[in-house]
Design an enzyme around this catalytic site. Structure first.
Site, PDB file in Angstrom:
ATOM      1  N   HIS A   1       6.366  -0.281   7.453  1.00 42.46           N
ATOM      2  CA  HIS A   1       6.497   0.551   8.651  1.00 42.46           C
ATOM      3  C   HIS A   1       6.645  -0.338   9.875  1.00 42.46           C
ATOM      4  O   HIS A   1       6.674  -1.576   9.759  1.00 42.46           O
ATOM      5  CB  HIS A   1       5.327   1.526   8.787  1.00 42.46           C
ATOM      6  CG  HIS A   1       3.975   0.874   8.767  1.00 42.46           C
ATOM      7  ND1 HIS A   1       3.500   0.083   9.807  1.00 42.46           N
ATOM      8  CD2 HIS A   1       2.994   0.886   7.829  1.00 42.46           C
ATOM      9  CE1 HIS A   1       2.292  -0.354   9.515  1.00 42.46           C
ATOM     10  NE2 HIS A   1       1.961   0.114   8.318  1.00 42.46           N
TER      11      HIS A   1
ATOM     12  N   ARG B   1     -10.002   1.770   1.295  1.00 34.34           N
ATOM     13  CA  ARG B   1      -8.637   2.193   0.994  1.00 34.34           C
ATOM     14  C   ARG B   1      -8.577   2.889  -0.369  1.00 34.34           C
ATOM     15  O   ARG B   1      -9.374   2.619  -1.261  1.00 34.34           O
ATOM     16  CB  ARG B   1      -7.695   0.981   0.970  1.00 34.34           C
ATOM     17  CG  ARG B   1      -7.452   0.370   2.338  1.00 34.34           C
ATOM     18  CD  ARG B   1      -6.557  -0.850   2.215  1.00 34.34           C
ATOM     19  NE  ARG B   1      -6.407  -1.556   3.485  1.00 34.34           N
ATOM     20  CZ  ARG B   1      -5.413  -1.373   4.326  1.00 34.34           C
ATOM     21  NH1 ARG B   1      -4.496  -0.476   4.049  1.00 34.34           N
ATOM     22  NH2 ARG B   1      -5.338  -2.065   5.443  1.00 34.34           N
TER      23      ARG B   1
ATOM     24  N   LYS C   1      -9.958  -0.749   9.053  1.00 33.55           N
ATOM     25  CA  LYS C   1     -10.174   0.507   8.338  1.00 33.55           C
ATOM     26  C   LYS C   1     -11.631   0.944   8.459  1.00 33.55           C
ATOM     27  O   LYS C   1     -12.542   0.127   8.332  1.00 33.55           O
ATOM     28  CB  LYS C   1      -9.811   0.367   6.847  1.00 33.55           C
ATOM     29  CG  LYS C   1      -8.335   0.081   6.601  1.00 33.55           C
ATOM     30  CD  LYS C   1      -7.480   1.270   6.987  1.00 33.55           C
ATOM     31  CE  LYS C   1      -5.994   0.993   6.839  1.00 33.55           C
ATOM     32  NZ  LYS C   1      -5.169   2.101   7.297  1.00 33.55           N
TER      33      LYS C   1
ATOM     34  N   ASP D   1      -4.966  -8.433  13.495  1.00 32.91           N
ATOM     35  CA  ASP D   1      -6.087  -7.872  12.748  1.00 32.91           C
ATOM     36  C   ASP D   1      -6.434  -8.716  11.516  1.00 32.91           C
ATOM     37  O   ASP D   1      -7.468  -8.505  10.882  1.00 32.91           O
ATOM     38  CB  ASP D   1      -5.787  -6.430  12.333  1.00 32.91           C
ATOM     39  CG  ASP D   1      -4.493  -6.285  11.544  1.00 32.91           C
ATOM     40  OD1 ASP D   1      -3.676  -7.238  11.542  1.00 32.91           O
ATOM     41  OD2 ASP D   1      -4.289  -5.232  10.933  1.00 32.91           O
TER      42      ASP D   1
ATOM     43  N   HIS E   1       4.770  -3.577  10.532  1.00 37.73           N
ATOM     44  CA  HIS E   1       5.155  -4.795   9.820  1.00 37.73           C
ATOM     45  C   HIS E   1       6.343  -5.486  10.487  1.00 37.73           C
ATOM     46  O   HIS E   1       6.632  -6.648  10.186  1.00 37.73           O
ATOM     47  CB  HIS E   1       5.562  -4.465   8.378  1.00 37.73           C
ATOM     48  CG  HIS E   1       4.461  -3.889   7.552  1.00 37.73           C
ATOM     49  ND1 HIS E   1       4.451  -2.566   7.139  1.00 37.73           N
ATOM     50  CD2 HIS E   1       3.317  -4.438   7.074  1.00 37.73           C
ATOM     51  CE1 HIS E   1       3.370  -2.345   6.417  1.00 37.73           C
ATOM     52  NE2 HIS E   1       2.654  -3.446   6.365  1.00 37.73           N
TER      53      HIS E   1
ATOM     54  N   THR F   1       0.819  -1.213   0.000  1.00 39.23           N
ATOM     55  CA  THR F   1       0.000   0.000   0.000  1.00 39.23           C
ATOM     56  C   THR F   1       0.852   1.261   0.000  1.00 39.23           C
ATOM     57  O   THR F   1       0.344   2.360  -0.231  1.00 39.23           O
ATOM     58  CB  THR F   1      -0.934   0.023   1.227  1.00 39.23           C
ATOM     59  OG1 THR F   1      -0.145  -0.160   2.414  1.00 39.23           O
ATOM     60  CG2 THR F   1      -1.961  -1.099   1.156  1.00 39.23           C
TER      61      THR F   1
ATOM     62  N   LYS G   1       3.608   5.712  15.870  1.00 37.40           N
ATOM     63  CA  LYS G   1       3.136   6.970  15.305  1.00 37.40           C
ATOM     64  C   LYS G   1       4.019   8.114  15.806  1.00 37.40           C
ATOM     65  O   LYS G   1       4.299   8.209  16.994  1.00 37.40           O
ATOM     66  CB  LYS G   1       1.684   7.236  15.711  1.00 37.40           C
ATOM     67  CG  LYS G   1       0.682   6.322  15.015  1.00 37.40           C
ATOM     68  CD  LYS G   1       0.565   6.672  13.542  1.00 37.40           C
ATOM     69  CE  LYS G   1      -0.500   5.825  12.853  1.00 37.40           C
ATOM     70  NZ  LYS G   1      -0.582   6.115  11.412  1.00 37.40           N
ATOM     71  N   THR G   2       4.438   8.977  14.880  1.00 37.19           N
ATOM     72  CA  THR G   2       5.242  10.142  15.238  1.00 37.19           C
ATOM     73  C   THR G   2       4.493  11.384  14.771  1.00 37.19           C
ATOM     74  O   THR G   2       3.458  11.293  14.114  1.00 37.19           O
ATOM     75  CB  THR G   2       6.624  10.108  14.556  1.00 37.19           C
ATOM     76  OG1 THR G   2       6.449  10.358  13.147  1.00 37.19           O
ATOM     77  CG2 THR G   2       7.291   8.753  14.736  1.00 37.19           C
TER      78      THR G   2
ATOM     79  N   GLN H   1      -7.501 -13.699  -0.010  1.00 33.08           N
ATOM     80  CA  GLN H   1      -6.441 -14.080   0.929  1.00 33.08           C
ATOM     81  C   GLN H   1      -6.517 -15.565   1.244  1.00 33.08           C
ATOM     82  O   GLN H   1      -5.491 -16.237   1.366  1.00 33.08           O
ATOM     83  CB  GLN H   1      -6.530 -13.257   2.219  1.00 33.08           C
ATOM     84  CG  GLN H   1      -5.352 -13.531   3.166  1.00 33.08           C
ATOM     85  CD  GLN H   1      -5.226 -12.523   4.286  1.00 33.08           C
ATOM     86  OE1 GLN H   1      -5.599 -11.378   4.138  1.00 33.08           O
ATOM     87  NE2 GLN H   1      -4.695 -12.957   5.415  1.00 33.08           N
TER      88      GLN H   1
ATOM     89  N   LYS I   1      -1.604   1.963  19.898  1.00 36.16           N
ATOM     90  CA  LYS I   1      -0.648   1.484  18.904  1.00 36.16           C
ATOM     91  C   LYS I   1       0.629   2.301  18.938  1.00 36.16           C
ATOM     92  O   LYS I   1       0.592   3.521  19.000  1.00 36.16           O
ATOM     93  CB  LYS I   1      -1.258   1.562  17.504  1.00 36.16           C
ATOM     94  CG  LYS I   1      -2.020   0.313  17.091  1.00 36.16           C
ATOM     95  CD  LYS I   1      -2.349   0.383  15.603  1.00 36.16           C
ATOM     96  CE  LYS I   1      -3.086  -0.873  15.173  1.00 36.16           C
ATOM     97  NZ  LYS I   1      -3.379  -0.863  13.730  1.00 36.16           N
TER      98      LYS I   1
END
Length: 406
Positions: free
Chosen positions: A46, A87, A83, A193, A49, A41, A231-232, A172, A228
């Site tokens: 990130h 997407r 989500k 998830d 993963h 995606t 995140k920055t 999947q 989670k």
């Protein structure tokens, strides 16, 4: 062969799994082939993963063969899991570019030499499917009633779920079946998830092939408050150094909450558990030493030892008041950008993602230039700010950037 199941459990990876006793036995008695999927995606993985990647690496170290599946086909549909909205649809050109970037990143963590691991793109089979044949062969095994109870769909029903996304679970599940037929793959690993999608695949193999198939999820990376991690203020914590610099990456782990140190050391490094527990038990000022170890080890895994050393040196230089700024994240601007308002200049230099973020920083007292707090959002950056050849910007307490004029 040591049982990797016990290693994964002790380190805190395992969240949910099918057939626990069978999985434990097969991992102890056999060398299995398993897979994890990564949808392209973006042009980089990130930190979310990274946990499945570490799980994959532990499995490979124990003698099992990984398949890294890049979802060049499934990404064209989009996974609704986690989500609230559909997407964004990506073009084939962007998908192909993302696939190439992610393949390069995967090879840093998994040993593909001499077929110790397999790298494959599911577009290879999904793009060739005949829709009617697929529905008759695969769709007949999926109950719509059961699918609607899956968490990945249930949370979307009120807001709206497209038929396009509804097909994702079938695709999947078919991936797992195809990998089972091609490579003898018997287990799927992934983030928690993905549990509903993974169950569908294991069930499909049991129905179609009358063979055992297993699924095992890893915990999501959350802090002690259940939020989670990764995140920055600039967004996600990327594994690509061009999107998140090694210094920024190092600083993120250097600044985690004390309560999260032991968990992160167990999940994100290969340090022995005795050492993990020793470091995690440190208290007061000593816990900072454990954070330095965490930051160094994780940065080394992602960016290599040399970059980890540079990030560590830059961090220690800044906080000890040293003057060697060589390894501090540096950006260059042209001379004609001098005399711009501070927010414009910082956005131009990509120190902050937006002017809105810059205003928030200033209002909260979190923006400093050359050790002076910025209080005026209309401040003009003049040549005097570069008196010593560069300008040092600090966001918050510990995020530094150096700006130089070309």
């Amino acid at each position: 062969m040591s049982n990797v199941f016990d290693i994964l459990k002790e380190r805190g990876y395992i969240k949910q799994l099918t057939h626990e006793d069978e999985i434990k036995k097969i991992l102890e008695d056999e060398k299995i082939t398993f897979y994890i999927g990564f949808d392209p995606t973006a042009d980089s993985l990130h930190i979310g993963h990274f946990l499945p990647l570490m799980m994959m690496a532990h499995m490979q170290r124990a003698g099992h063969r990984p398949i890294a599946l890049v979802g060049g086909g499934t990404v064209m549909v989009g996974d609704p899991s986690g989500k609230t909205d559909m997407r964004k649809m990506l073009s084939k050109e962007i998908i192909e570019s993302n696939v190439a970037s992610i393949k390069g990143q995967l090879s840093k963590f998994i040993d593909f030499d001499k077929e110790k691991a397999i790298l494959v793109n599911n577009a290879e089979w999904l793009s060739k499917l005949n829709y009617i044949e697929f529905l008759r062969d695969i769709g007949v095994h999926f109950s719509v009633n059961r699918m609607l109870t899956a968490e990945c769909f249930k949370q979307r029903l009120e807001k709206g779920l497209s038929f396009l996304e509804f097909n994702y679970m079938l695709m999947q599940g078919y991936d797992f079946l195809e990998l089972n037929r091609r490579y003898g793959c018997v287990m799927e690993l992934g983030g928690d998830d993905q549990w509903s999608n993974m169950l569908a695949g294991a069930d499909l193999i049991r129905r179609k092939e009358s063979k055992p198939a297993f699924a095992m999820t890893c915990t999501l990376l959350t802090n002690s408050e259940g939020k989670k991690m990764g995140k920055t203020e600039k967004g996600a914590l990327w594994l690509d150094k061009n999107k998140t610099t090694p210094y920024e990456f190092y600083q993120y782990w250097r600044n985690v909450y004390d309560a999260d140190v032991e968990k992160c050391l167990a999940l994100l490094t290969f340090l022995p558990m005795d050492e993990v527990k020793r470091l995690g038990s440190l208290e007061g000022a000593e816990i900072n030493e454990a954070k330095k170890v965490l930051a160094y080890e994780v940065t080394k895994l992602i960016h290599g030892e040399e970059e980890a050393k540079k990030a560590k040196e830059a961090s220690e230089t800044l906080f000890s008041g040293g003057c060697n700024m060589d390894n501090v994240p540096t950006c260059t601007i042209s001379k004609d950008k001098i005399n711009l308002p501070v927010l414009d200049l910082l956005v131009e230099a990509k120190v902050i993602p937006s002017k809105g973020e810059g205003r928030r920083l200033i209002q909260q007292g979190g923006l400093n230039i050359n050790d002076n707090k910025v209080t005026d959002v209309k401040l003009i950056v003049t040549e005097e700010f570069f008196e010593h050849g560069s300008m040092l910007v600090r966001r918050g307490k510990k995020n530094y950037n150096r700006i130089v004029i070309e």
